[in-house]
Design a protein around this motif. Structure first.
Motif, PDB file in Angstrom:
ATOM      1  N   TYR A 185      10.445   5.702  -3.820  1.00  0.00           N
ATOM      2  CA  TYR A 185      10.220   7.020  -3.222  1.00  0.00           C
ATOM      3  C   TYR A 185       9.140   7.760  -3.985  1.00  0.00           C
ATOM      4  N   THR A 197       5.829   6.345  -3.327  1.00  0.00           N
ATOM      5  CA  THR A 197       5.390   6.801  -2.011  1.00  0.00           C
ATOM      6  C   THR A 197       4.830   8.214  -2.105  1.00  0.00           C
ATOM      7  N   LEU A 231       1.154   9.270  -1.172  1.00  0.00           N
ATOM      8  CA  LEU A 231       1.037  10.286  -0.127  1.00  0.00           C
ATOM      9  C   LEU A 231       0.102  11.397  -0.575  1.00  0.00           C
ATOM     10  N   ILE A 281       7.982  14.219   0.563  1.00  0.00           N
ATOM     11  CA  ILE A 281       8.990  13.156   0.681  1.00  0.00           C
ATOM     12  C   ILE A 281      10.393  13.747   0.661  1.00  0.00           C
ATOM     13  N   PHE A 301       9.357   5.078   4.434  1.00  0.00           N
ATOM     14  CA  PHE A 301       8.390   3.982   4.359  1.00  0.00           C
ATOM     15  C   PHE A 301       7.453   3.963   5.558  1.00  0.00           C
ATOM     16  N   LEU A 351       4.871   6.287   4.638  1.00  0.00           N
ATOM     17  CA  LEU A 351       3.976   5.648   3.664  1.00  0.00           C
ATOM     18  C   LEU A 351       2.953   4.756   4.356  1.00  0.00           C
ATOM     19  N   ILE A 393       1.559  -2.452  -1.205  1.00  0.00           N
ATOM     20  CA  ILE A 393       2.560  -1.421  -0.949  1.00  0.00           C
ATOM     21  C   ILE A 393       2.925  -1.371   0.535  1.00  0.00           C
ATOM     22  N   GLY A 398       6.570  -1.806   1.880  1.00  0.00           N
ATOM     23  CA  GLY A 398       7.199  -0.808   2.741  1.00  0.00           C
ATOM     24  C   GLY A 398       7.683  -1.427   4.039  1.00  0.00           C
TER      25      GLY A 398
END
Lengths: 323, 373
Positions: free
Chosen positions: A256, A259, A263, A279, A300, A303, B128, B132
């Motif tokens: 997380y 991510t 982000l 998030i 995800f 992401l 990634i 994901g």
């Protein structure tokens, strides 16, 4: 593994009020993700390594905090029932655990990543996965395979008064009161100090930084130390806030947080904070309106969408691969 | 082919002969089983299946240099397509070969759908995205309970039907023509498919496409300048890799007679497969096979045997977790990765180019390539 969001208790009678309550929970959670995300983003900014082990440093930090709380009660006769002692105790934890995590992170860098600085990029990345496995195993042997209960030291009393429409507890306040100053301090540190300047220079161009007389190895070490310390602080708050820790929490929360870093634009410090908040919001709103079991998938999907449509992230600018 | 590799086939044929003969010579495995409490033949069957999975991953990571951290998702997709197409709860109830073909094609198609928008991303971002995607797939498989039966998985996946022509030779070999009674049918099925895949990859490796993959891995810019369509070549590697993973998934579900739960296809599975090909040698078919044999063999055979021995020897009467061997597995995998990257990043049986690259023993001034990265 996945931190519970406590949205089940939200009163859903009024639309706006519900939304605001979810948003509040999300922002509080997001502040926590942001602290962990900062460690990822700083390390990536400097050596372009996705430090998979970062989440597990965080996990070991919360195990240490758990052990310390027990040890302090046992050997020092610390009274975890009295408010003043709780405050002082948490203050102590917030010094010791970050120090431990910083030392651990620096050691990992020195022993594992440093010899691979000039190797192809895959090598340190795979090593980081290896370190993550090793740390996870340490956590497994230390805390066992089952979830561990973390003492619920901070009161759940609402700060806004019991009759207020929104619930914002002392616990929530603690998260905000610790994370926000840390983030401000970090920003000031990176912006104003010599070492901060050296970090920015190294992130921009390690070779040029070295030619300007910056000790790049020391800067990298300092970055790992700072990132580890932030993870340590986050680990203490996480334990006190979520009250469940397990050896696998580093992986999930690390994802997380990562991510969040991506982000916001990886390598970008305000971006990591923004990403963390987004998030957190996505998770709490997702739990509230879509369903708890879909939140992880939702994160995800966000992401992937960000990477596909805006690989530089929300605030990032570096998009091009250095050829 | 160079003269050196021309000399090698006899050794490989020897291994193959051992694998072909093992179940015929050691059957039933009672004595061995009493000693180890593990059916070596059954575990070898799973090793063959994981070898197909690893070879698929090797096409993407090893040949083409795209770091794929979600291969387990495609393995799972293959298993679930097979489940949906074959279990009695669904109206399709196709045969094994149809399920195998559709699982492979379905996983390849999803690979293309994931790859088309993401393959232009730079290395670690692609890693990634695939990670994901893997997680999204796992959560989706778990949450769509009406379709996937949630954590229970779809079962029973029926065994393939044997062609009538097979009964006589099977009888002659002393193999029971019943999949649930005799593991050896699955064993030979998996080994046969693995052989097909190996032959396919060894031919592809030296074909125009295979050389294009390696060229992309070595230097995408230079490869593009030579007229290689990078997007299409990368996509083809992705499709083939994911397709092979789907094929392995179909075989896995059939052998297990169940799709297993979604957690069988988690990030750890992807990482263990990655460990296999890194240990064996990126971009090398023989290395991949060796890596799978060592790591999956360690995970599925050696570790449980050691656990049994420790338990049997009464070293650990109080059940101390520190003395349970399985509790150290992550540590051993992790240390193996770290030490390999530090001391032998090219793997145990490296491909020629990767070895040259990792040891930087290239013509031209030293250090330049390191700077270029």
């Amino acid at each position: 593994m996945t931190p519970p969001l406590l949205v089940a208790a939200v009163d859903t009678s009024s639309g706006w009020q519900t939304f605001l309550q979810y948003a509040l929970i999300g922002l509080t959670n997001g502040a926590l993700f942001a602290l962990v995300a900062l460690g990822y983003t700083m390390v990536y900014g400097i050596i372009e390594l996705i430090n998979f082990a970062h989440g597990d440093v965080f996990m070991l930090g919360s195990f240490l905090a758990l052990a310390l709380i027990g040890a302090m009660a046992k050997y020092l006769g610390w009274n975890w029932g009295e408010p003043a002692m709780i405050g002082l105790g948490i203050g102590l934890l917030l010094v010791v655990v970050p120090l431990f995590c910083a030392a651990l992170n620096v050691t990992i860098d020195r022993v594992v990543y440093k010899p691979l600085r000039r190797a192809p990029k895959l090598a340190p990345l795979v090593s980081a996965i290896g370190v993550s496995f090793v740390l996870m195993n340490v956590g497994l042997l230390w805390g066992g395979a089952a979830d561990r209960h973390f003492p619920d030291l901070v009161s759940r009393q609402s700060v806004l008064g019991e009759t207020a429409a929104l619930s914002f507890t002392v616990k929530d306040l603690m998260v905000v009161a610790i994370t926000v100053p840390i983030m401000i301090a970090l920003t000031l540190f990176v912006k104003t100090t010599r070492l901060g300047k050296a970090m920015r220079a190294t992130a921009q161009d390690p070779l040029a930084a070295q030619l300007m007389g910056i000790n790049v190895d020391r800067v990298i070490g300092a970055t790992f130390a700072l990132g580890g310390a932030l993870a340590g602080a986050a680990a203490v708050i996480y334990g006190l806030y979520i009250n469940t820790v397990s050896y696998q929490m580093g992986f999930q929360n690390g994802l997380y947080a990562f991510t969040a870093a991506v982000l916001g634009g990886i390598g970008n410090i305000p971006g990591a904070v923004l990403g963390g908040l987004v998030i957190g919001l996505a998770r709490s709103l997702g739990s509230g309106y879509v369903g708890e079991r879909w939140t992880s998938a939702l994160v995800f999907v966000i992401l992937i969408a960000i990477l596909v449509f805006r690989p530089a992230g929300l605030l990032g600018s570096r998009t091009r691969d250095k050829v | 082919m160079s003269p050196a590799s021309r000399k090698r086939p006899p050794v490989e044929l020897l291994y193959l002969a051992v694998l072909l003969a093992y179940p015929l010579l050691v059957y039933p495995e009672d004595a061995l089983f009493r000693l180890t409490e593990i059916s070596i033949g059954m575990q070898l069957t799973y090793i063959f299946i994981y070898a197909i999975l690893a070879l698929g991953l090797n096409v993407v990571v090893g040949f083409t240099g795209l770091l794929h951290l979600g291969i387990a998702a495609f393995f799972g997709i293959g298993a679930y397509i097979t489940g949906i197409l074959t279990v009695p709860a669904y109206p399709f109830q196709l045969g094994f070969l149809a399920a195998l073909a559709l699982s492979t094609a379905g996983a390849a198609l999803l690979g293309v759908l994931l790859g088309a928008p993401t393959l232009r991303l730079r290395g670690d971002y692609l890693a990634i995205v695939t990670l994901g995607f893997g997680e999204v797939t796992r959560f989706t498989l778990r949450n769509l309970e009406e379709i996937t039966a949630g954590t229970r998985g779809l079962n029973p996946v029926p065994a393939p039907s044997l062609p009538v022509a097979m009964t006589v030779p099977l009888h002659w070999l002393g193999i029971e023509p019943d999949w649930s009674l005799d593991y050896r049918l699955f064993y030979y099925l998996a080994l046969g498919l693995l052989l097909l895949v190996v032959v396919l990859l060894r031919n592809l490796e030296h074909s125009r496409l295979g050389r294009a993959w390696v060229a992309i891995r070595e230097d995408e810019l230079a490869a593009t300048c030579m007229g290689i369509n990078a997007a299409r070549v990368k996509l083809s590697a992705f499709a083939l890799g994911c397709g092979l993973a789907g094929m392995a998934g179909c075989l896995y579900a059939t052998t297990l007679t169940s799709t297993a739960g979604p957690d069988a296809f988690d990030f750890n599975r992807s990482i263990i497969m990655l460990c296999c090909i890194i240990l064996g040698g990126l971009g090398s078919v023989r290395g991949t096979l060796l890596g799978v044999f060592l790591l999956i063999g360690f995970d599925n055979v050696v570790a449980p045997i050691l656990d049994g021995l420790i338990q049997g020897a009464d070293i650990n009467p109080s059940g101390n977790p520190l003395l349970t061997f399985s509790n150290w597995k992550l540590m051993i995998f992790g240390l193996a990765l770290i030490l390999m990257m530090r001391f032998r990043p090219e793997g145990l049986i490296p491909s020629v180019q990767i070895e040259a690259e990792m040891t930087k023993d290239l013509p031209g001034p030293r250090g330049i390539r390191a700077e270029a990265r």
